[in-house]
Scaffold this motif. Sequence first.
Motif, PDB file in Angstrom:
ATOM      1  N   VAL A 116       0.868  -1.173   0.000  1.00 49.94           N
ATOM      2  CA  VAL A 116       0.000   0.000   0.000  1.00 49.94           C
ATOM      3  C   VAL A 116       0.907   1.225   0.000  1.00 49.94           C
ATOM      4  CG1 VAL A 116      -1.848   1.240   1.188  1.00 49.94           C
ATOM      5  CG2 VAL A 116      -1.761  -1.274   1.290  1.00 49.94           C
ATOM      6  N   LEU A 117       0.685   2.088  -0.980  1.00 50.05           N
ATOM      7  CA  LEU A 117       1.507   3.277  -1.166  1.00 50.05           C
ATOM      8  C   LEU A 117       0.614   4.506  -1.258  1.00 50.05           C
ATOM      9  CD1 LEU A 117       3.794   1.751  -3.935  1.00 50.05           C
ATOM     10  CD2 LEU A 117       4.370   2.043  -1.517  1.00 50.05           C
ATOM     11  N   ALA A 118       1.228   5.669  -1.167  1.00 54.80           N
ATOM     12  CA  ALA A 118       0.509   6.927  -1.370  1.00 54.80           C
ATOM     13  C   ALA A 118       1.272   7.754  -2.396  1.00 54.80           C
ATOM     14  CB  ALA A 118       0.391   7.698  -0.057  1.00 54.80           C
ATOM     15  N   ASP A 119       0.532   8.456  -3.257  1.00 56.94           N
ATOM     16  CA  ASP A 119       1.157   9.346  -4.235  1.00 56.94           C
ATOM     17  C   ASP A 119       1.579  10.635  -3.531  1.00 56.94           C
ATOM     18  OD1 ASP A 119      -1.077  11.102  -4.096  1.00 56.94           O
ATOM     19  OD2 ASP A 119      -1.940  10.360  -5.952  1.00 56.94           O
ATOM     20  N   PRO A 120       2.172  11.598  -4.231  1.00 56.96           N
ATOM     21  CA  PRO A 120       2.663  12.810  -3.568  1.00 56.96           C
ATOM     22  C   PRO A 120       1.613  13.616  -2.809  1.00 56.96           C
ATOM     23  CG  PRO A 120       3.714  12.596  -5.689  1.00 56.96           C
ATOM     24  CD  PRO A 120       2.644  11.532  -5.625  1.00 56.96           C
ATOM     25  N   GLU A 121       0.328  13.445  -3.121  1.00 55.63           N
ATOM     26  CA  GLU A 121      -0.705  14.176  -2.381  1.00 55.63           C
ATOM     27  C   GLU A 121      -1.454  13.278  -1.400  1.00 55.63           C
ATOM     28  OE1 GLU A 121      -3.195  16.836  -4.582  1.00 55.63           O
ATOM     29  OE2 GLU A 121      -1.463  17.859  -5.463  1.00 55.63           O
ATOM     30  N   GLY A 122      -0.929  12.080  -1.168  1.00 57.03           N
ATOM     31  CA  GLY A 122      -1.503  11.204  -0.152  1.00 57.03           C
ATOM     32  C   GLY A 122      -2.595  10.270  -0.617  1.00 57.03           C
ATOM     33  N   ASN A 123      -2.880  10.212  -1.918  1.00 56.80           N
ATOM     34  CA  ASN A 123      -3.891   9.287  -2.430  1.00 56.80           C
ATOM     35  C   ASN A 123      -3.314   7.875  -2.422  1.00 56.80           C
ATOM     36  OD1 ASN A 123      -5.880  11.346  -3.273  1.00 56.80           O
ATOM     37  ND2 ASN A 123      -4.218  11.940  -4.636  1.00 56.80           N
ATOM     38  N   VAL A 124      -4.044   6.963  -1.819  1.00 56.80           N
ATOM     39  CA  VAL A 124      -3.572   5.594  -1.644  1.00 56.80           C
ATOM     40  C   VAL A 124      -3.756   4.794  -2.929  1.00 56.80           C
ATOM     41  CG1 VAL A 124      -4.003   3.458  -0.370  1.00 56.80           C
ATOM     42  CG2 VAL A 124      -4.010   5.641   0.833  1.00 56.80           C
ATOM     43  N   PHE A 125      -2.752   3.981  -3.239  1.00 60.55           N
ATOM     44  CA  PHE A 125      -2.854   3.003  -4.319  1.00 60.55           C
ATOM     45  C   PHE A 125      -2.075   1.772  -3.912  1.00 60.55           C
ATOM     46  CE2 PHE A 125       0.968   5.347  -5.305  1.00 60.55           C
ATOM     47  CZ  PHE A 125       1.823   4.460  -5.949  1.00 60.55           C
ATOM     48  N   CYS A 126      -2.315   0.662  -4.585  1.00 62.69           N
ATOM     49  CA  CYS A 126      -1.665  -0.595  -4.223  1.00 62.69           C
ATOM     50  C   CYS A 126      -0.814  -1.115  -5.370  1.00 62.69           C
ATOM     51  CB  CYS A 126      -2.702  -1.660  -3.859  1.00 62.69           C
ATOM     52  SG  CYS A 126      -3.644  -1.255  -2.374  1.00 62.69           S
ATOM     53  N   LEU A 127       0.356  -1.602  -5.025  1.00 63.59           N
ATOM     54  CA  LEU A 127       1.226  -2.296  -5.972  1.00 63.59           C
ATOM     55  C   LEU A 127       1.017  -3.782  -5.750  1.00 63.59           C
ATOM     56  CD1 LEU A 127       3.518  -2.597  -8.042  1.00 63.59           C
ATOM     57  CD2 LEU A 127       5.125  -2.371  -6.111  1.00 63.59           C
ATOM     58  N   LEU A 128       0.421  -4.430  -6.743  1.00 64.60           N
ATOM     59  CA  LEU A 128       0.146  -5.861  -6.638  1.00 64.60           C
ATOM     60  C   LEU A 128       1.365  -6.667  -7.070  1.00 64.60           C
ATOM     61  CD1 LEU A 128      -3.520  -5.908  -7.992  1.00 64.60           C
ATOM     62  CD2 LEU A 128      -2.694  -5.447  -5.678  1.00 64.60           C
ATOM     63  N   ARG A 129       1.352  -7.936  -6.780  1.00 63.78           N
ATOM     64  CA  ARG A 129       2.505  -8.792  -7.013  1.00 63.78           C
ATOM     65  C   ARG A 129       2.599  -9.280  -8.457  1.00 63.78           C
ATOM     66  NH1 ARG A 129       5.666 -12.178  -3.529  1.00 63.78           N
ATOM     67  NH2 ARG A 129       4.466 -11.155  -1.926  1.00 63.78           N
ATOM     68  N   ARG A 130       1.470  -9.644  -9.049  1.00 57.34           N
ATOM     69  CA  ARG A 130       1.494 -10.305 -10.352  1.00 57.34           C
ATOM     70  C   ARG A 130       1.994  -9.374 -11.448  1.00 57.34           C
ATOM     71  NH1 ARG A 130      -4.021 -12.505 -12.617  1.00 57.34           N
ATOM     72  NH2 ARG A 130      -4.494 -11.200 -10.863  1.00 57.34           N
ATOM     73  N   ARG A 131       2.869  -9.890 -12.252  1.00 58.71           N
ATOM     74  CA  ARG A 131       3.373  -9.138 -13.404  1.00 58.71           C
ATOM     75  C   ARG A 131       2.380  -9.321 -14.552  1.00 58.71           C
ATOM     76  NH1 ARG A 131       9.445  -9.957 -15.744  1.00 58.71           N
ATOM     77  NH2 ARG A 131       9.103  -8.848 -17.682  1.00 58.71           N
ATOM     78  N   VAL A 132       2.059  -8.227 -15.239  1.00 56.43           N
ATOM     79  CA  VAL A 132       1.108  -8.288 -16.349  1.00 56.43           C
ATOM     80  C   VAL A 132       1.772  -7.772 -17.614  1.00 56.43           C
ATOM     81  CG1 VAL A 132      -0.928  -8.046 -14.873  1.00 56.43           C
ATOM     82  CG2 VAL A 132       0.135  -5.999 -15.818  1.00 56.43           C
ATOM     83  N   ASP A 133       1.226  -8.172 -18.749  1.00 52.39           N
ATOM     84  CA  ASP A 133       1.729  -7.667 -20.024  1.00 52.39           C
ATOM     85  C   ASP A 133       1.258  -6.227 -20.205  1.00 52.39           C
ATOM     86  OD1 ASP A 133       2.963 -10.035 -20.833  1.00 52.39           O
ATOM     87  OD2 ASP A 133       1.095 -10.821 -21.659  1.00 52.39           O
TER      88      ASP A 133
END
Length: 137
Positions: A116-133
């Motif tokens: 779980v990460l936040a962008d420069p203004e604090g909006n949360v997003f998730c980096l998932l594990r699976r690699r996609v094309d």
Amino acid sequence: MRGGPKLARMACRITELILDCADPQRMGDFWCEVLGYVELGWDGDDLEIGPPGACFGGPQPTLILSRGTDPKPAKLPLHLDVNPTDRDQDAELERLLAAGARPADVGQTGEESWHVLADPEGNVFCLLRRRVDPVSG
């Protein structure tokens, strides 16, 4: 879906995602780095970014960063999930942190397969594990 999977006829599709932010340029720079997007243009104070060569209605939605000064709720009711396309999750996490993301705590246990990460203004997003094309035009 209730009652099991059904063949659905598509009636709509997402063409744009709008994110209110204080600094559209800073946020555009960040999300262009994260997604491999480019600036598509400005409409007043709103910056639209998307895949290189994108146009309205393309295969991937564009992101519009809309200048706004209204206070943001503590947690947005919608967040983005991203997946690495050309490296493993650990390498992508390093890249995103170097681009300006920061770890965020939303009550996760530490056992999750995502970050779980936040962008420069604090909006949360998730980096998932699976690699996609990567999506091509």
